[in-house]
Design an enzyme around this catalytic site. Sequence first.
Site, PDB file in Angstrom:
ATOM      1  N   ASP A  34       0.819  -1.224   0.000  1.00 48.90           N
ATOM      2  CA  ASP A  34       0.000   0.000   0.000  1.00 48.90           C
ATOM      3  C   ASP A  34       0.850   1.271   0.000  1.00 48.90           C
ATOM      4  O   ASP A  34       0.620   2.183  -0.788  1.00 48.90           O
ATOM      5  CB  ASP A  34      -1.061   0.000   1.114  1.00 48.90           C
ATOM      6  CG  ASP A  34      -0.544  -0.192   2.526  1.00 48.90           C
ATOM      7  OD1 ASP A  34       0.680  -0.398   2.703  1.00 48.90           O
ATOM      8  OD2 ASP A  34      -1.371  -0.137   3.460  1.00 48.90           O
ATOM      9  N   GLY A 118      -3.087  -6.826  18.580  1.00 53.12           N
ATOM     10  CA  GLY A 118      -1.752  -7.314  18.238  1.00 53.12           C
ATOM     11  C   GLY A 118      -1.765  -8.573  17.390  1.00 53.12           C
ATOM     12  O   GLY A 118      -0.782  -9.298  17.308  1.00 53.12           O
ATOM     13  N   GLY A 120      -2.638  -8.564  14.099  1.00 48.71           N
ATOM     14  CA  GLY A 120      -2.515  -8.222  12.680  1.00 48.71           C
ATOM     15  C   GLY A 120      -3.872  -8.063  12.011  1.00 48.71           C
ATOM     16  O   GLY A 120      -3.982  -8.137  10.795  1.00 48.71           O
ATOM     17  N   SER A 123      -6.886  -3.771  14.755  1.00 48.91           N
ATOM     18  CA  SER A 123      -7.782  -3.239  15.784  1.00 48.91           C
ATOM     19  C   SER A 123      -7.659  -1.720  15.849  1.00 48.91           C
ATOM     20  O   SER A 123      -8.657  -1.021  16.094  1.00 48.91           O
ATOM     21  CB  SER A 123      -7.453  -3.848  17.147  1.00 48.91           C
ATOM     22  OG  SER A 123      -6.075  -3.731  17.399  1.00 48.91           O
ATOM     23  N   GLU A 157      -2.573   7.621  12.593  1.00 45.90           N
ATOM     24  CA  GLU A 157      -1.417   6.733  12.828  1.00 45.90           C
ATOM     25  C   GLU A 157      -0.110   7.494  12.625  1.00 45.90           C
ATOM     26  O   GLU A 157       0.814   7.389  13.433  1.00 45.90           O
ATOM     27  CB  GLU A 157      -1.441   5.545  11.851  1.00 45.90           C
ATOM     28  CG  GLU A 157      -2.598   4.599  12.033  1.00 45.90           C
ATOM     29  CD  GLU A 157      -2.398   3.595  13.169  1.00 45.90           C
ATOM     30  OE1 GLU A 157      -1.298   3.509  13.726  1.00 45.90           O
ATOM     31  OE2 GLU A 157      -3.390   2.921  13.493  1.00 45.90           O
ATOM     32  N   ASP A 169      -5.577  -0.605   5.856  1.00 47.24           N
ATOM     33  CA  ASP A 169      -6.392  -1.041   6.997  1.00 47.24           C
ATOM     34  C   ASP A 169      -7.607  -0.146   7.194  1.00 47.24           C
ATOM     35  O   ASP A 169      -8.734  -0.619   7.389  1.00 47.24           O
ATOM     36  CB  ASP A 169      -5.549  -1.021   8.286  1.00 47.24           C
ATOM     37  CG  ASP A 169      -4.319  -1.889   8.166  1.00 47.24           C
ATOM     38  OD1 ASP A 169      -4.226  -2.653   7.184  1.00 47.24           O
ATOM     39  OD2 ASP A 169      -3.445  -1.790   9.041  1.00 47.24           O
ATOM     40  N   TYR A 219       8.658  -1.702  11.121  1.00 51.89           N
ATOM     41  CA  TYR A 219       7.727  -1.371  10.023  1.00 51.89           C
ATOM     42  C   TYR A 219       8.155  -0.084   9.299  1.00 51.89           C
ATOM     43  O   TYR A 219       8.255  -0.054   8.073  1.00 51.89           O
ATOM     44  CB  TYR A 219       6.309  -1.214  10.595  1.00 51.89           C
ATOM     45  CG  TYR A 219       5.271  -0.867   9.554  1.00 51.89           C
ATOM     46  CD1 TYR A 219       4.552  -1.865   8.905  1.00 51.89           C
ATOM     47  CD2 TYR A 219       5.007   0.460   9.210  1.00 51.89           C
ATOM     48  CE1 TYR A 219       3.596  -1.557   7.940  1.00 51.89           C
ATOM     49  CE2 TYR A 219       4.058   0.772   8.252  1.00 51.89           C
ATOM     50  CZ  TYR A 219       3.357  -0.230   7.626  1.00 51.89           C
ATOM     51  OH  TYR A 219       2.421   0.081   6.674  1.00 51.89           O
TER      52      TYR A 219
HETATM   53  C1  GLA Z   1      -0.063  -2.729   8.433  1.00 49.08           C
HETATM   54  C2  GLA Z   1      -0.273  -1.322   7.890  1.00 49.08           C
HETATM   55  C3  GLA Z   1      -0.855  -1.358   6.476  1.00 49.08           C
HETATM   56  C4  GLA Z   1      -0.038  -2.263   5.568  1.00 49.08           C
HETATM   57  C5  GLA Z   1       0.205  -3.616   6.238  1.00 49.08           C
HETATM   58  C6  GLA Z   1       1.130  -4.491   5.434  1.00 49.08           C
HETATM   59  O1  GLA Z   1      -1.279  -3.390   8.628  1.00 49.08           O
HETATM   60  O2  GLA Z   1      -1.142  -0.601   8.735  1.00 49.08           O
HETATM   61  O3  GLA Z   1      -0.923  -0.054   5.950  1.00 49.08           O
HETATM   62  O4  GLA Z   1       1.156  -1.653   5.188  1.00 49.08           O
HETATM   63  O5  GLA Z   1       0.744  -3.480   7.531  1.00 49.08           O
HETATM   64  O6  GLA Z   1       0.543  -4.848   4.241  1.00 49.08           O
END
Ligand code: GLA
Length: 377
Positions: A34, A118, A120, A123, A157, A169, A219
């Site tokens: 993304d 936590g 994935g 939330s 975020e 997300d 990340y």
């Molecule tokens: C997290 C981030 C998203 C995306 C995913 C990986 O969920 O919030 O924006 O980058 O990781 O695909």
Amino acid sequence: MKDKLRTAFIERFSSNPVFYASAGRINLIGEHTDYNGGFVFPGAIDKYIMTAININGTDKVRLYSVDMNQYTEFGLREEDKPAEQWACYVFGVCREVIKRGFEVKGFDAVFAGDVPLGAGLSSSAALESCFAYALNDLFNDNKISIFELALIGQSTEHNYCGVNCGIMDQFASVFGKKDCLMRLDCRSLEFKYFPFKPVGYKLVLVNSQVKHELVDSPYNKRRESCERVAKTLGVETLRDADMSMLEAAKAQISDEDYKRAVYVIGEKQRVLDVCEALEKGDYETVGQRMYETHHGLSKDYEVSCEELDFLNDVAKECGVTGSRIMGGGFGGCTINLVKEDLYDTFVQTAKTKFNEKYGIEPIIIDVVISDGAHKVE
Ligand code: GLA
């Protein structure tokens, strides 16, 4: 959940609230694409964050988290940022709405959810979208576009929670539609609903229970690597790059950044392959691409962990059609495309083997693709 929230709200604030909810998400394929302008393929699930909320006639927000049994208050100016991390999500949404020239006044709210933290499943996006949706309805006659609500969550975020995430997300959380996945082009922001009811297959998540936290995780570093490579290649994002461009510039790119880019460039094509395969009902190809994604996320992008690699191996050994780590990584779940007649064996084997090795049973979550943000009547 609604009754629990109503009771908690009335006990605390003695008025009658209205209710809003937004969903967690899965992503079939298209991970870490993304923020590279690529494609993602998520859907909202039947796990929600819900709020009971009412305007309070002051300039303060009074906020209670039922699940954490914690209460806080904050004002709506930039300098009023609360100390509690969990409250920053709501504060950030308020600030991002205000910064865009829309209205937010004081309100009382209690919230709770069943999106595992936590794991994935986003939330935090569910929380942001729930409040963005609520503030749009309560204070702004729904004048903020739905897409802007997703962007408000993403900016929250970035500006208040320290995660430089992409749009997937929050997009999935607000736009989710029952029985549909969505292919989003993260550059043009065009998207398309794909009805998703695979005949003879089930989607199941296996939660390793390794807690993933994107705040302070590598990340943001992954994103920086991608941006560095894009800059070296002279393109806006890795969406515009291909393997021959990457090879030509290899000498100017660190080994680590090179591996990150190999993954992202490959993933762009895998999403498109999966969309095409789904339209033909070719689940074998969908599954193969999922395994390839796992391999790339584990070996090139390096966002897996031992437990998730183990679960992926178990899926492969059981003959599961497709399996991969899902979401940002560093813990959380694998997503598995399983033939219905293999489902029981796979779930049992995954539980037993994981327990033997790590002394804890993974949590099995059946995926039900559901609606995203909404007012709860
Ligand atoms: C997290 C981030 C998203 C995306 C995913 C990986 O969920 O919030 O924006 O980058 O990781 O695909």
